[in-house]
Design a protein around this motif. Structure first.
Motif, PDB file in Angstrom:
ATOM      1  N   ASP A 114       0.874  -1.174   0.000  1.00 50.91           N
ATOM      2  CA  ASP A 114       0.000   0.000   0.000  1.00 50.91           C
ATOM      3  C   ASP A 114       0.910   1.222   0.000  1.00 50.91           C
ATOM      4  OD1 ASP A 114      -2.210   1.611   0.138  1.00 50.91           O
ATOM      5  OD2 ASP A 114      -2.663   1.178   2.231  1.00 50.91           O
ATOM      6  N   MET A 115       0.948   1.927  -1.128  1.00 46.56           N
ATOM      7  CA  MET A 115       1.915   2.995  -1.327  1.00 46.56           C
ATOM      8  C   MET A 115       1.230   4.349  -1.469  1.00 46.56           C
ATOM      9  SD  MET A 115       4.805   1.193  -1.784  1.00 46.56           S
ATOM     10  CE  MET A 115       5.896   2.341  -2.534  1.00 46.56           C
ATOM     11  N   LYS A 116       2.009   5.392  -1.187  1.00 45.53           N
ATOM     12  CA  LYS A 116       1.575   6.759  -1.435  1.00 45.53           C
ATOM     13  C   LYS A 116       2.658   7.439  -2.250  1.00 45.53           C
ATOM     14  CE  LYS A 116       0.159  10.994   0.825  1.00 45.53           C
ATOM     15  NZ  LYS A 116      -0.049  11.693   2.092  1.00 45.53           N
ATOM     16  N   ASP A 117       2.283   7.940  -3.411  1.00 41.23           N
ATOM     17  CA  ASP A 117       3.237   8.644  -4.267  1.00 41.23           C
ATOM     18  C   ASP A 117       3.324  10.086  -3.791  1.00 41.23           C
ATOM     19  OD1 ASP A 117       4.796   9.747  -6.253  1.00 41.23           O
ATOM     20  OD2 ASP A 117       3.706   8.784  -7.884  1.00 41.23           O
ATOM     21  N   LEU A 118       4.494  10.492  -3.341  1.00 49.65           N
ATOM     22  CA  LEU A 118       4.702  11.836  -2.813  1.00 49.65           C
ATOM     23  C   LEU A 118       5.118  12.834  -3.890  1.00 49.65           C
ATOM     24  CD1 LEU A 118       6.550  10.798   0.473  1.00 49.65           C
ATOM     25  CD2 LEU A 118       4.130  11.335   0.179  1.00 49.65           C
ATOM     26  N   GLY A 119       5.117  12.392  -5.150  1.00 46.46           N
ATOM     27  CA  GLY A 119       5.467  13.279  -6.256  1.00 46.46           C
ATOM     28  C   GLY A 119       6.973  13.414  -6.430  1.00 46.46           C
ATOM     29  N   PRO A 120       7.385  14.363  -7.269  1.00 45.29           N
ATOM     30  CA  PRO A 120       8.819  14.562  -7.495  1.00 45.29           C
ATOM     31  C   PRO A 120       9.545  14.885  -6.181  1.00 45.29           C
ATOM     32  CG  PRO A 120       7.535  15.784  -9.090  1.00 45.29           C
ATOM     33  CD  PRO A 120       6.570  15.265  -8.075  1.00 45.29           C
ATOM     34  N   VAL A 121      10.719  14.334  -6.036  1.00 42.21           N
ATOM     35  CA  VAL A 121      11.476  14.513  -4.795  1.00 42.21           C
ATOM     36  C   VAL A 121      11.905  15.969  -4.633  1.00 42.21           C
ATOM     37  CG1 VAL A 121      13.704  13.891  -5.822  1.00 42.21           C
ATOM     38  CG2 VAL A 121      13.335  13.569  -3.374  1.00 42.21           C
ATOM     39  N   GLN A 122      11.744  16.470  -3.417  1.00 46.10           N
ATOM     40  CA  GLN A 122      12.204  17.816  -3.078  1.00 46.10           C
ATOM     41  C   GLN A 122      13.193  17.767  -1.927  1.00 46.10           C
ATOM     42  OE1 GLN A 122       8.652  20.056  -2.327  1.00 46.10           O
ATOM     43  NE2 GLN A 122       7.987  19.956  -4.435  1.00 46.10           N
ATOM     44  N   LYS A 123      13.040  16.742  -1.089  1.00 37.26           N
ATOM     45  CA  LYS A 123      13.908  16.612   0.076  1.00 37.26           C
ATOM     46  C   LYS A 123      13.990  15.145   0.470  1.00 37.26           C
ATOM     47  CE  LYS A 123      14.653  19.371   4.149  1.00 37.26           C
ATOM     48  NZ  LYS A 123      14.086  20.284   5.117  1.00 37.26           N
ATOM     49  N   ILE A 124      15.196  14.687   0.823  1.00 38.83           N
ATOM     50  CA  ILE A 124      15.375  13.325   1.326  1.00 38.83           C
ATOM     51  C   ILE A 124      16.557  13.318   2.286  1.00 38.83           C
ATOM     52  CG2 ILE A 124      16.827  12.511  -0.578  1.00 38.83           C
ATOM     53  CD1 ILE A 124      15.206   9.799  -0.237  1.00 38.83           C
ATOM     54  N   LEU A 125      16.380  12.656   3.404  1.00 38.47           N
ATOM     55  CA  LEU A 125      17.419  12.547   4.437  1.00 38.47           C
ATOM     56  C   LEU A 125      17.969  13.918   4.830  1.00 38.47           C
ATOM     57  CD1 LEU A 125      19.383   9.445   3.127  1.00 38.47           C
ATOM     58  CD2 LEU A 125      17.607   9.501   4.867  1.00 38.47           C
ATOM     59  N   GLY A 126      17.096  14.909   4.883  1.00 39.07           N
ATOM     60  CA  GLY A 126      17.506  16.252   5.285  1.00 39.07           C
ATOM     61  C   GLY A 126      18.182  17.049   4.188  1.00 39.07           C
ATOM     62  N   MET A 127      18.310  16.481   2.999  1.00 40.37           N
ATOM     63  CA  MET A 127      18.943  17.200   1.881  1.00 40.37           C
ATOM     64  C   MET A 127      17.875  17.725   0.940  1.00 40.37           C
ATOM     65  SD  MET A 127      22.074  14.648   0.886  1.00 40.37           S
ATOM     66  CE  MET A 127      21.065  13.186   0.860  1.00 40.37           C
ATOM     67  N   GLU A 128      18.001  18.986   0.565  1.00 41.69           N
ATOM     68  CA  GLU A 128      17.101  19.570  -0.413  1.00 41.69           C
ATOM     69  C   GLU A 128      17.619  19.216  -1.799  1.00 41.69           C
ATOM     70  OE1 GLU A 128      15.650  23.939  -1.982  1.00 41.69           O
ATOM     71  OE2 GLU A 128      16.601  23.772  -0.022  1.00 41.69           O
ATOM     72  N   ILE A 129      16.704  18.844  -2.682  1.00 39.50           N
ATOM     73  CA  ILE A 129      17.080  18.474  -4.049  1.00 39.50           C
ATOM     74  C   ILE A 129      16.404  19.447  -5.004  1.00 39.50           C
ATOM     75  CG2 ILE A 129      16.934  16.693  -5.818  1.00 39.50           C
ATOM     76  CD1 ILE A 129      16.920  14.635  -3.542  1.00 39.50           C
ATOM     77  N   ARG A 130      17.215  20.099  -5.831  1.00 35.97           N
ATOM     78  CA  ARG A 130      16.693  21.007  -6.850  1.00 35.97           C
ATOM     79  C   ARG A 130      17.222  20.556  -8.200  1.00 35.97           C
ATOM     80  NH1 ARG A 130      18.340  26.368  -6.665  1.00 35.97           N
ATOM     81  NH2 ARG A 130      20.163  25.795  -5.467  1.00 35.97           N
ATOM     82  N   LYS A 131      16.383  20.694  -9.214  1.00 37.39           N
ATOM     83  CA  LYS A 131      16.830  20.325 -10.557  1.00 37.39           C
ATOM     84  C   LYS A 131      16.338  21.339 -11.575  1.00 37.39           C
ATOM     85  CE  LYS A 131      13.076  17.049 -10.638  1.00 37.39           C
ATOM     86  NZ  LYS A 131      12.728  15.677 -10.545  1.00 37.39           N
ATOM     87  N   ASP A 132      17.113  21.492 -12.618  1.00 40.62           N
ATOM     88  CA  ASP A 132      16.764  22.357 -13.728  1.00 40.62           C
ATOM     89  C   ASP A 132      16.885  21.513 -14.994  1.00 40.62           C
ATOM     90  OD1 ASP A 132      16.729  24.167 -15.890  1.00 40.62           O
ATOM     91  OD2 ASP A 132      17.516  25.779 -14.608  1.00 40.62           O
ATOM     92  N   ARG A 133      15.747  21.127 -15.539  1.00 44.68           N
ATOM     93  CA  ARG A 133      15.745  20.252 -16.710  1.00 44.68           C
ATOM     94  C   ARG A 133      16.326  20.956 -17.927  1.00 44.68           C
ATOM     95  NH1 ARG A 133      13.072  15.485 -15.897  1.00 44.68           N
ATOM     96  NH2 ARG A 133      11.609  15.436 -14.157  1.00 44.68           N
ATOM     97  N   ASN A 134      16.123  22.265 -18.052  1.00 47.00           N
ATOM     98  CA  ASN A 134      16.661  23.000 -19.200  1.00 47.00           C
ATOM     99  C   ASN A 134      18.179  23.002 -19.195  1.00 47.00           C
ATOM    100  OD1 ASN A 134      14.068  23.603 -20.054  1.00 47.00           O
ATOM    101  ND2 ASN A 134      13.986  25.506 -18.895  1.00 47.00           N
ATOM    102  N   LEU A 135      18.768  23.202 -18.023  1.00 48.19           N
ATOM    103  CA  LEU A 135      20.227  23.201 -17.919  1.00 48.19           C
ATOM    104  C   LEU A 135      20.795  21.807 -17.679  1.00 48.19           C
ATOM    105  CD1 LEU A 135      20.729  26.349 -15.615  1.00 48.19           C
ATOM    106  CD2 LEU A 135      21.048  26.194 -18.102  1.00 48.19           C
ATOM    107  N   VAL A 136      19.920  20.837 -17.492  1.00 49.44           N
ATOM    108  CA  VAL A 136      20.286  19.463 -17.189  1.00 49.44           C
ATOM    109  C   VAL A 136      21.234  19.435 -15.984  1.00 49.44           C
ATOM    110  CG1 VAL A 136      21.018  17.251 -18.187  1.00 49.44           C
ATOM    111  CG2 VAL A 136      20.162  19.024 -19.692  1.00 49.44           C
TER     112      VAL A 136
END
Length: 140
Positions: A114-136
């Motif tokens: 029984d899962m819940k999809d939290l969407g695209p990752v923004q934070k994990i293990l206290g680390m913020e994750i940012r991405k820019d697809r245009n700049l790859v």
């Protein structure tokens, strides 16, 4: 992805008994105990049993466990695309260049757990994750 009530998903192989819960004690049978078949929260074996069940499932569907970190799983497809799944307790981070393969894995996991999809990752293990697809680019 988050597994709902993950620690209740493990199967117990050892005989584990507990005293009867209040409200379930029959006066004439007050000295009985309950034999557990599945894990409960606060049970010492619960975390291990959850991991064993998850690990067995991942290996069964063709994923490989990383030798240096037992909570990292990978699969290489015929087109040489690699998918990674990182497990932290009951949370998962799935990474792959091909989103259809991510969706396929999510579907497999949702059939078993029984899962819940939290969407695209923004934070994990206290680390913020940012991405820019245009700049790859990806920042932690």
């Amino acid at each position: 992805m988050d597994v709902k009530m993950a620690f209740l998903r493990g199967y117990l192989k050892d005989d584990i008994c507990m005293s009867q819960s209040q409200g379930f004690i029959e006066a004439s049978k007050g000295n009985l105990v309950c034999r557990l078949k599945n894990s409960l929260y606060r049970l010492q074996q619960s975390q291990r049993q959850w991991y064993k069940r998850f690990d067995t499932y991942m290996l069964q569907i063709g994923y490989r466990r990383c030798e240096s970190d037992c909570c990292v799983y990978s699969h290489v497809f015929k087109d040489r695309t690699i998918i990674l799944l990182l497990l932290y307790v009951d949370d998962m981070l799935i990474a792959c260049q091909d989103m259809s393969k991510v969706q396929e894995l999510k579907s497999l996991l949702e059939k078993e757990f029984d899962m819940k999809d939290l969407g695209p990752v923004q934070k994990i293990l206290g680390m913020e994750i940012r991405k820019d697809r245009n700049l790859v680019k990806l920042w932690l």
